[in-house]
Design an enzyme around this catalytic site. Structure first.
Site, PDB file in Angstrom:
ATOM      1  N   TRP A   1      39.458  33.169 -36.307  1.00  0.00           N
ATOM      2  CA  TRP A   1      40.107  32.222 -35.397  1.00  0.00           C
ATOM      3  C   TRP A   1      39.043  31.603 -34.514  1.00  0.00           C
ATOM      4  O   TRP A   1      38.194  32.306 -33.973  1.00  0.00           O
ATOM      5  CB  TRP A   1      41.154  32.910 -34.514  1.00  0.00           C
ATOM      6  CG  TRP A   1      41.692  31.964 -33.484  1.00  0.00           C
ATOM      7  CD1 TRP A   1      42.653  31.008 -33.672  1.00  0.00           C
ATOM      8  CD2 TRP A   1      41.277  31.845 -32.115  1.00  0.00           C
ATOM      9  NE1 TRP A   1      42.859  30.303 -32.499  1.00  0.00           N
ATOM     10  CE2 TRP A   1      42.016  30.793 -31.536  1.00  0.00           C
ATOM     11  CE3 TRP A   1      40.338  32.511 -31.334  1.00  0.00           C
ATOM     12  CZ2 TRP A   1      41.861  30.406 -30.204  1.00  0.00           C
ATOM     13  CZ3 TRP A   1      40.166  32.122 -30.005  1.00  0.00           C
ATOM     14  CH2 TRP A   1      40.936  31.084 -29.457  1.00  0.00           C
TER      15      TRP A   1
ATOM     16  N   GLU B   1      43.230  31.702 -39.208  1.00  0.00           N
ATOM     17  CA  GLU B   1      44.332  31.678 -38.234  1.00  0.00           C
ATOM     18  C   GLU B   1      44.397  30.344 -37.498  1.00  0.00           C
ATOM     19  O   GLU B   1      43.403  29.876 -36.948  1.00  0.00           O
ATOM     20  CB  GLU B   1      44.144  32.814 -37.229  1.00  0.00           C
ATOM     21  CG  GLU B   1      45.198  32.862 -36.140  1.00  0.00           C
ATOM     22  CD  GLU B   1      44.967  34.004 -35.158  1.00  0.00           C
ATOM     23  OE1 GLU B   1      45.709  34.077 -34.163  1.00  0.00           O
ATOM     24  OE2 GLU B   1      44.031  34.810 -35.385  1.00  0.00           O
TER      25      GLU B   1
ATOM     26  N   LYS C   1      46.367  27.580 -34.637  1.00  0.00           N
ATOM     27  CA  LYS C   1      46.929  27.598 -33.297  1.00  0.00           C
ATOM     28  C   LYS C   1      47.469  26.214 -32.962  1.00  0.00           C
ATOM     29  O   LYS C   1      46.938  25.204 -33.425  1.00  0.00           O
ATOM     30  CB  LYS C   1      45.868  28.022 -32.276  1.00  0.00           C
ATOM     31  CG  LYS C   1      46.419  28.298 -30.875  1.00  0.00           C
ATOM     32  CD  LYS C   1      45.404  29.049 -30.035  1.00  0.00           C
ATOM     33  CE  LYS C   1      45.986  29.415 -28.674  1.00  0.00           C
ATOM     34  NZ  LYS C   1      45.097  30.299 -27.905  1.00  0.00           N
TER      35      LYS C   1
ATOM     36  N   ASP D   1      50.289  33.755 -36.314  1.00  0.00           N
ATOM     37  CA  ASP D   1      50.403  34.376 -34.996  1.00  0.00           C
ATOM     38  C   ASP D   1      51.651  33.826 -34.320  1.00  0.00           C
ATOM     39  O   ASP D   1      51.802  32.611 -34.174  1.00  0.00           O
ATOM     40  CB  ASP D   1      49.160  34.064 -34.164  1.00  0.00           C
ATOM     41  CG  ASP D   1      49.135  34.815 -32.835  1.00  0.00           C
ATOM     42  OD1 ASP D   1      50.119  34.714 -32.087  1.00  0.00           O
ATOM     43  OD2 ASP D   1      48.127  35.469 -32.546  1.00  0.00           O
TER      44      ASP D   1
ATOM     45  N   HIS E   1      51.339  31.145 -31.649  1.00  0.00           N
ATOM     46  CA  HIS E   1      50.545  29.967 -31.937  1.00  0.00           C
ATOM     47  C   HIS E   1      51.342  28.788 -32.472  1.00  0.00           C
ATOM     48  O   HIS E   1      50.795  27.901 -33.133  1.00  0.00           O
ATOM     49  CB  HIS E   1      49.433  30.319 -32.927  1.00  0.00           C
ATOM     50  CG  HIS E   1      48.337  31.125 -32.315  1.00  0.00           C
ATOM     51  ND1 HIS E   1      47.137  31.368 -32.943  1.00  0.00           N
ATOM     52  CD2 HIS E   1      48.250  31.747 -31.106  1.00  0.00           C
ATOM     53  CE1 HIS E   1      46.370  32.099 -32.164  1.00  0.00           C
ATOM     54  NE2 HIS E   1      47.029  32.353 -31.054  1.00  0.00           N
TER      55      HIS E   1
ATOM     56  N   HIS F   1      50.110  38.239 -36.797  1.00  0.00           N
ATOM     57  CA  HIS F   1      49.788  38.680 -35.451  1.00  0.00           C
ATOM     58  C   HIS F   1      51.082  38.574 -34.647  1.00  0.00           C
ATOM     59  O   HIS F   1      51.543  37.475 -34.344  1.00  0.00           O
ATOM     60  CB  HIS F   1      48.686  37.814 -34.825  1.00  0.00           C
ATOM     61  CG  HIS F   1      47.316  38.255 -35.193  1.00  0.00           C
ATOM     62  ND1 HIS F   1      46.181  37.734 -34.610  1.00  0.00           N
ATOM     63  CD2 HIS F   1      46.883  39.209 -36.067  1.00  0.00           C
ATOM     64  CE1 HIS F   1      45.118  38.324 -35.124  1.00  0.00           C
ATOM     65  NE2 HIS F   1      45.517  39.217 -36.008  1.00  0.00           N
TER      66      HIS F   1
ATOM     67  N   ASP G   1      50.891  30.245 -25.231  1.00  0.00           N
ATOM     68  CA  ASP G   1      50.401  31.425 -25.941  1.00  0.00           C
ATOM     69  C   ASP G   1      49.964  32.495 -24.948  1.00  0.00           C
ATOM     70  O   ASP G   1      48.788  32.838 -24.842  1.00  0.00           O
ATOM     71  CB  ASP G   1      49.234  31.013 -26.847  1.00  0.00           C
ATOM     72  CG  ASP G   1      48.709  32.182 -27.670  1.00  0.00           C
ATOM     73  OD1 ASP G   1      49.494  33.097 -27.953  1.00  0.00           O
ATOM     74  OD2 ASP G   1      47.514  32.174 -27.994  1.00  0.00           O
TER      75      ASP G   1
ATOM     76  N   ASP H   1      51.019  35.650 -24.870  1.00  0.00           N
ATOM     77  CA  ASP H   1      50.829  36.953 -25.514  1.00  0.00           C
ATOM     78  C   ASP H   1      51.369  38.119 -24.701  1.00  0.00           C
ATOM     79  O   ASP H   1      50.648  39.057 -24.360  1.00  0.00           O
ATOM     80  CB  ASP H   1      49.347  37.170 -25.835  1.00  0.00           C
ATOM     81  CG  ASP H   1      48.847  36.208 -26.903  1.00  0.00           C
ATOM     82  OD1 ASP H   1      49.546  36.044 -27.902  1.00  0.00           O
ATOM     83  OD2 ASP H   1      47.770  35.621 -26.721  1.00  0.00           O
TER      84      ASP H   1
ATOM     85  N   ASP I   1      49.047  41.297 -31.348  1.00  0.00           N
ATOM     86  CA  ASP I   1      48.121  40.487 -30.550  1.00  0.00           C
ATOM     87  C   ASP I   1      48.788  40.123 -29.225  1.00  0.00           C
ATOM     88  O   ASP I   1      49.447  39.096 -29.106  1.00  0.00           O
ATOM     89  CB  ASP I   1      47.723  39.220 -31.310  1.00  0.00           C
ATOM     90  CG  ASP I   1      46.613  38.458 -30.604  1.00  0.00           C
ATOM     91  OD1 ASP I   1      46.204  38.865 -29.499  1.00  0.00           O
ATOM     92  OD2 ASP I   1      46.148  37.444 -31.152  1.00  0.00           O
TER      93      ASP I   1
END
Length: 415
Positions: free
Chosen positions: A182, A223, A225, A256, A259, A283, A291, A293, A323
């Site tokens: 990423w 990955e 985003k 993810d 993302h 993820h 994002d 997380d 993640d």
């Protein structure tokens, strides 16, 4: 709950055509790759750099952050001890454990050998990630797509060495190491030549991935985003970019959950991507407005993801990683809560009356499908989870809360 509660639950599931024992056995065989960066707020152990950067931000100042590899490993050992089953550790390149001070383009396996020795002792698999952020050569949020060939070459070499390290990890541990790529590349304001930047990124990736590695030892993943802090206008490595790249080059595609746009259903993407790729990397995260997380909850998004993995027969083709990073709460508790919630979601999916649901859908009996879906919400999943934890000798309920609080108090003196 008691064993009698489980026996009752098992009989109820049997009436629905579901084998609770088989569900627990299947869950036991699913490893979750727990991410190291929750334990120290994405700081890492490099002597040269310190800030996270790259649009990544852990907020909060809860005491107990791991400051050394040994502290981080102690915290991980505690967390794994509260999670049923055997799992993996997802390690970023910035978490090297060495007395040397290599720059990113000079890292070697020896700088991570202590992690491998520890993983062998713990019976864990390892996954890996090159670190394309938190470095002076990433200050502009441009790395592999940077207009400066020298900057690109630096990051290409970092990525090339990361692949070698990951392959050695896989060989040492006898389990393929997923090396996930990423990059934070993008623009804060509107660019006029997106194509040129994406062409540079593609060329850099091609060079970085040119050396073939044994897939039994290392698997490449890319990955995407949607956006991040500092790259609000354009993310060069978009979903469309990496979807095409992964299909052309047969790498894993990392999806993810943080993302994508908040209105996108990431679970819905799995079966589409699986038609074109052999394997997928997940993820699992919980975005909140961006994002951010957050620690994952047992919410509809996670339940939908788990059900898609089970019903689309994707468990053997999907690597599940986590993640998230939250510094407002106990970092070890965050690991335990998040990982167990992923397992709970998978167990719920495995305990659904899949044959009945799929039969109703195939017959276009959508009334029965809805009725079965809603009635299944009341099935005694909790009793099966309690039994699963008991068989794996990990606490639940008040016992778990007490363990998490006691450890948090133990490490709080770190500051």
């Amino acid at each position: 709950m008691t064993r009698q509660s489980y026996d009752t639950a098992r009989a109820i599931f049997a009436d629905w055509g579901v084998d609770a024992e088989a569900a627990m056995e299947r869950l036991r065989a699913i490893p979750i790759s727990m991410h190291c960066w929750q334990g120290d707020d994405v700081v890492g152990f490099e002597a040269r750099t310190g800030a996270s950067g790259g649009g990544i931000q852990a907020t909060g100042n809860h005491p107990g952050r791991a400051r050394t590899p040994d502290e981080l490993r102690a915290d991980l050992e505690f967390a794994y001890g509260q999670i049923p089953g055997k799992h993996r550790l997802n390690l970023h390149a910035m978490y090297l454990d060495t007395d040397a001070t290599p720059d990113r383009d000079d890292i070697e396996f020896t700088h991570f050998a202590r992690w491998v020795d520890w993983a062998k002792e713990q019976g864990l698999g390892l996954d890996f990630n090159p670190t394309f952020f938190a470095h002076t050569k990433a200050d502009d949020n441009l790395t592999l797509s940077h207009p400066d060939q020298g900057i690109r070459d630096f990051w290409i070499e970092h990525g090339r060495r990361s692949r070698e390290i990951a392959a050695r990890m896989g060989a040492e541990l006898g389990s393929a190491c997923v090396n996930n790529i990423w990059v934070p590349d993008g623009y804060k304001d509107i660019p006029v030549d997106r194509r040129a930047a994406r062409a540079r990124l593609e060329a850099s990736l091609d060079t970085m991935l040119a050396e073939r590695q044994d897939k039994g030892q290392m698997l490449d993943a890319v990955e995407s985003k949607l956006f991040g802090i500092g790259v609000e206008a354009c993310t060069i490595g978009s979903h469309e970019f990496y979807l095409g790249y992964a299909i052309r080059n047969q790498t894993l595609l990392c999806l993810d959950m943080g993302h994508f746009h908040p209105t996108e259903n990431v679970a819905d993407k799995l079966s589409s991507v699986a038609l074109s790729l052999d394997e997928i990397l997940l993820h699992v995260s919980r975005p909140m407005r961006w994002d951010s997380d957050h620690v994952i909850l047992l919410n509809d998004d996670i339940l939908a993801m788990a059900q898609e993995l089970v019903f689309a027969d994707l468990l053997d083709r999907t690597r599940i990683g986590l993640d998230f990073f939250d510094a407002t709460i106990s970092r070890t508790a965050a690991w335990v809560i998040g990982t167990r919630n992923m397992q709970k979601a998978l167990l719920r999916a495995l305990l659904l009356p899949r044959a009945q649901l799929q039969s109703a859908e195939a017959e276009m009996d959508y009334t029965s499908r809805l009725m079965l879906t809603e009635e299944a919400r009341d099935l005694p999943v909790a009793a099966v989870w309690e039994e699963f934890c008991a068989r794996n000798d990990v606490p639940t309920g008040a016992g778990l809360v007490a363990e998490l609080k006691a450890y948090d108090k133990k490490v709080s003196a770190r500051g």
